[in-house]
Motif scaffolding. Sequence first.
Motif, PDB file in Angstrom:
ATOM      1  N   THR A  82       0.826  -1.211   0.000  1.00  0.00           N
ATOM      2  CA  THR A  82       0.000   0.000   0.000  1.00  0.00           C
ATOM      3  C   THR A  82       0.857   1.256   0.000  1.00  0.00           C
ATOM      4  OG1 THR A  82      -0.124  -0.093   2.410  1.00  0.00           O
ATOM      5  CG2 THR A  82      -1.911  -1.123   1.170  1.00  0.00           C
ATOM      6  N   GLY A  83       2.136   1.106   0.320  1.00  0.00           N
ATOM      7  CA  GLY A  83       3.065   2.233   0.286  1.00  0.00           C
ATOM      8  C   GLY A  83       3.878   2.189  -0.982  1.00  0.00           C
ATOM      9  N   GLN A  84       5.193   2.320  -0.854  1.00  0.00           N
ATOM     10  CA  GLN A  84       6.052   2.253  -2.014  1.00  0.00           C
ATOM     11  C   GLN A  84       6.136   0.813  -2.518  1.00  0.00           C
ATOM     12  OE1 GLN A  84       9.831   3.911  -1.006  1.00  0.00           O
ATOM     13  NE2 GLN A  84       9.075   5.999  -0.842  1.00  0.00           N
ATOM     14  N   VAL A  85       5.955   0.659  -3.823  1.00  0.00           N
ATOM     15  CA  VAL A  85       5.982  -0.682  -4.400  1.00  0.00           C
ATOM     16  C   VAL A  85       7.306  -1.361  -4.110  1.00  0.00           C
ATOM     17  CG1 VAL A  85       5.961  -1.969  -6.581  1.00  0.00           C
ATOM     18  CG2 VAL A  85       4.321  -0.127  -6.199  1.00  0.00           C
ATOM     19  N   GLY A  86       8.406  -0.612  -4.162  1.00  0.00           N
ATOM     20  CA  GLY A  86       9.727  -1.199  -3.979  1.00  0.00           C
ATOM     21  C   GLY A  86       9.976  -1.737  -2.591  1.00  0.00           C
ATOM     22  N   SER A  87       9.137  -1.377  -1.623  1.00  0.00           N
ATOM     23  CA  SER A  87       9.362  -1.847  -0.259  1.00  0.00           C
ATOM     24  C   SER A  87       8.445  -3.000   0.110  1.00  0.00           C
ATOM     25  CB  SER A  87       9.122  -0.692   0.728  1.00  0.00           C
ATOM     26  OG  SER A  87       7.766  -0.276   0.675  1.00  0.00           O
ATOM     27  N   ALA A  88       7.693  -3.519  -0.846  1.00  0.00           N
ATOM     28  CA  ALA A  88       6.751  -4.609  -0.560  1.00  0.00           C
ATOM     29  C   ALA A  88       7.493  -5.862  -0.112  1.00  0.00           C
ATOM     30  CB  ALA A  88       5.914  -4.915  -1.803  1.00  0.00           C
ATOM     31  N   ALA A  89       6.921  -6.565   0.846  1.00  0.00           N
ATOM     32  CA  ALA A  89       7.547  -7.784   1.359  1.00  0.00           C
ATOM     33  C   ALA A  89       7.678  -8.847   0.272  1.00  0.00           C
ATOM     34  CB  ALA A  89       6.725  -8.313   2.530  1.00  0.00           C
ATOM     35  N   ALA A  90       6.734  -8.845  -0.653  1.00  0.00           N
ATOM     36  CA  ALA A  90       6.738  -9.842  -1.721  1.00  0.00           C
ATOM     37  C   ALA A  90       7.465  -9.351  -2.969  1.00  0.00           C
ATOM     38  CB  ALA A  90       5.299 -10.217  -2.074  1.00  0.00           C
ATOM     39  N   ASN A  91       8.219  -8.277  -2.851  1.00  0.00           N
ATOM     40  CA  ASN A  91       8.976  -7.727  -3.971  1.00  0.00           C
ATOM     41  C   ASN A  91       9.848  -8.823  -4.600  1.00  0.00           C
ATOM     42  OD1 ASN A  91      10.703  -6.362  -5.673  1.00  0.00           O
ATOM     43  ND2 ASN A  91      11.338  -4.837  -4.174  1.00  0.00           N
ATOM     44  N   PRO A  92       9.676  -9.116  -5.873  1.00  0.00           N
ATOM     45  CA  PRO A  92      10.430 -10.222  -6.478  1.00  0.00           C
ATOM     46  C   PRO A  92      11.821  -9.850  -6.960  1.00  0.00           C
ATOM     47  CG  PRO A  92       8.897  -9.324  -8.078  1.00  0.00           C
ATOM     48  CD  PRO A  92       8.665  -8.563  -6.796  1.00  0.00           C
ATOM     49  N   TYR A  93      12.287  -8.622  -6.728  1.00  0.00           N
ATOM     50  CA  TYR A  93      13.513  -8.167  -7.386  1.00  0.00           C
ATOM     51  C   TYR A  93      14.773  -8.330  -6.546  1.00  0.00           C
ATOM     52  CZ  TYR A  93       9.501  -5.984  -9.468  1.00  0.00           C
ATOM     53  OH  TYR A  93       8.272  -5.784  -9.986  1.00  0.00           O
ATOM     54  N   HIS A  94      14.639  -8.827  -5.328  1.00  0.00           N
ATOM     55  CA  HIS A  94      15.811  -8.899  -4.453  1.00  0.00           C
ATOM     56  C   HIS A  94      16.868  -9.883  -4.963  1.00  0.00           C
ATOM     57  CE1 HIS A  94      13.416 -12.359  -3.134  1.00  0.00           C
ATOM     58  NE2 HIS A  94      14.559 -12.882  -2.714  1.00  0.00           N
ATOM     59  N   GLN A  95      16.471 -10.757  -5.888  1.00  0.00           N
ATOM     60  CA  GLN A  95      17.396 -11.790  -6.357  1.00  0.00           C
ATOM     61  C   GLN A  95      18.455 -11.240  -7.312  1.00  0.00           C
ATOM     62  OE1 GLN A  95      14.310 -13.888  -8.206  1.00  0.00           O
ATOM     63  NE2 GLN A  95      13.410 -14.602  -6.321  1.00  0.00           N
ATOM     64  N   LYS A  96      18.253 -10.024  -7.804  1.00  0.00           N
ATOM     65  CA  LYS A  96      19.150  -9.436  -8.802  1.00  0.00           C
ATOM     66  C   LYS A  96      19.320 -10.363 -10.006  1.00  0.00           C
ATOM     67  CE  LYS A  96      21.690  -6.669  -5.436  1.00  0.00           C
ATOM     68  NZ  LYS A  96      20.979  -5.445  -5.773  1.00  0.00           N
ATOM     69  N   ASP A  97      18.239 -11.049 -10.331  1.00  0.00           N
ATOM     70  CA  ASP A  97      18.232 -11.988 -11.447  1.00  0.00           C
ATOM     71  C   ASP A  97      16.953 -11.733 -12.229  1.00  0.00           C
ATOM     72  OD1 ASP A  97      17.676 -14.254 -13.053  1.00  0.00           O
ATOM     73  OD2 ASP A  97      18.981 -15.497 -11.828  1.00  0.00           O
ATOM     74  N   ALA A  98      17.091 -11.179 -13.417  1.00  0.00           N
ATOM     75  CA  ALA A  98      15.920 -10.777 -14.181  1.00  0.00           C
ATOM     76  C   ALA A  98      15.004 -11.961 -14.481  1.00  0.00           C
ATOM     77  CB  ALA A  98      16.350 -10.102 -15.486  1.00  0.00           C
ATOM     78  N   ALA A  99      15.569 -13.083 -14.910  1.00  0.00           N
ATOM     79  CA  ALA A  99      14.750 -14.234 -15.284  1.00  0.00           C
ATOM     80  C   ALA A  99      13.983 -14.786 -14.089  1.00  0.00           C
ATOM     81  CB  ALA A  99      15.623 -15.324 -15.906  1.00  0.00           C
ATOM     82  N   ALA A 100      14.657 -14.910 -12.930  1.00  0.00           N
ATOM     83  CA  ALA A 100      13.991 -15.431 -11.730  1.00  0.00           C
ATOM     84  C   ALA A 100      12.873 -14.497 -11.283  1.00  0.00           C
ATOM     85  CB  ALA A 100      15.009 -15.632 -10.610  1.00  0.00           C
TER      86      ALA A 100
END
Length: 528
Positions: free
Chosen positions: A109-127
Amino acid sequence: MADKRHPCWSRRHFLQRAGATGLLTAAGAGVMSRSWGNSSHADVGPRLPAGKDYKALICLFLYGGNDSWNLLIPSANEGSEVEEGFGYQTYASRRAGLAVKQQSLEISTGQVGSAAANPYHQKDAAASYLKGLYKVDKQWSVNGCAPELARLQQHNRLAWVVNSGVLVEPVDRQQYESGILPSFLFAHNHQQRYLATADGTAHESLGWAGRLADLWQSGSVNGIDHAHLFGMNMALGGRKPMFASQSAPERVLPAGKPLKMDSINQTGPANEQRRADVLNALITLPRRDLFEQLFASRQQTTMEMLTRLNAEWQNTHDYSSLTGSYGEPLFSMPDQGLIGLGDRLPAGLLRQLETVARMVEIGKRQGLRRQIFFVSMGGFDTHAQQANKHPLLLRNLSLSVWHFQQAIRALGMEDKVTLYSQSDFARTLQNNGDGTDHAWGGQQFVVGGAVNAGIYGAMPDLRVDSLQSVPDNRGRMIPGLANEQTLAALANWFGVAASDMIHLFPHLTNFQASDSVASAWLPLMKNT
């Protein structure tokens, strides 16, 4: 090989195209304008809808053919929620290694980048690309790389048009060999042209927005020219077939601040004015023939536009207090490390959309009633390395559209500005081992405060032998909705009279459900 049936490339049209374009070469690049001969509507005069309201349309074109089956994804379970062939299991089977997982992600509900389910933490585009989905309704979900698009729908600012594309008439698998199909299916240049002209048979050489500008801008009343210096149609980065017209101007701007007349050796207002005076003196010299006169006239128009744009640009909205999904300044991409996809996202589309936001503000202030803009983004021809390329494209697209919508909201013009997406075509459901190939029907979106949020169109049967599939077994879906049905809904909101719809969209009546042409377009827009 050029299509010889297409009249746009006759010698007469080529000469008109070359002779009617103005370019301020002294600035290195500049504002261009184009018209294509004499308007057949010159004796009609402007036909803008009554009133003093302002509205703008923005066409966002995704060049190359976006794999929209991995942007808006069938996510319902077959058997328990939908019938076989209409849900996730068939989608996943046909996509194989490019299938996005059915895992449900949460939108912060706040910043999208801070979401717990943010899929980008892997630093892997395909994953990240294949990790999971944001549910938008019982049947469809948005790719995890595009949370901003999902959130716009959650905020009732976005509608999806599913399985749409270029059509001449409704067809299915049984009619594929005998029905009237768009010419040169699966070819980039031809499908782009048909989207621009809203004519899948190539009978039209003028763009649908160019034809509208001819109707609304051409001619004069009591000797007064009603066409504004800026014109109605404006492209970012280069001329576009959608704006090809008989006489209405197309303006072309680079993304970013307007160009200035800088002195060769010195800068500053005084030197800039001297440079402008010299150029103006050169332009207004006596001319020997009509071509020189026309070229000089276009140059003078360009100088006038640059002068006015630079003055107006200084007074546009200050967006410095607004931020994007990660707390970054509104018109800049977030840092590569925050995005977490391994590569930096280019800001080309975002710069175009910033220019549009400022031109919307300027246009309204200048008294323009209607404006149409064209912005674009390339790279969607993902035959190879799709799992690494497509997530970066989707992340860029989602962020850019979100930033733009925040800017329009800050202007208090959400209900007056509508953005819609187009692309050459969608991609094959079957992957080729490393990517996908050219297909047909796919998903598009429409964004704005005047949009009736939701899903429009029917989910097709994705099985190999379904009636909604081209009989080559590669997963090329036959569109259930024509591109014109979306455009007609937007044109209706824009104020186009029902009697003018067929002039803009020649095949629209093929999609009528009754005697009324209005039955052909979608209820995408609110009556604002």
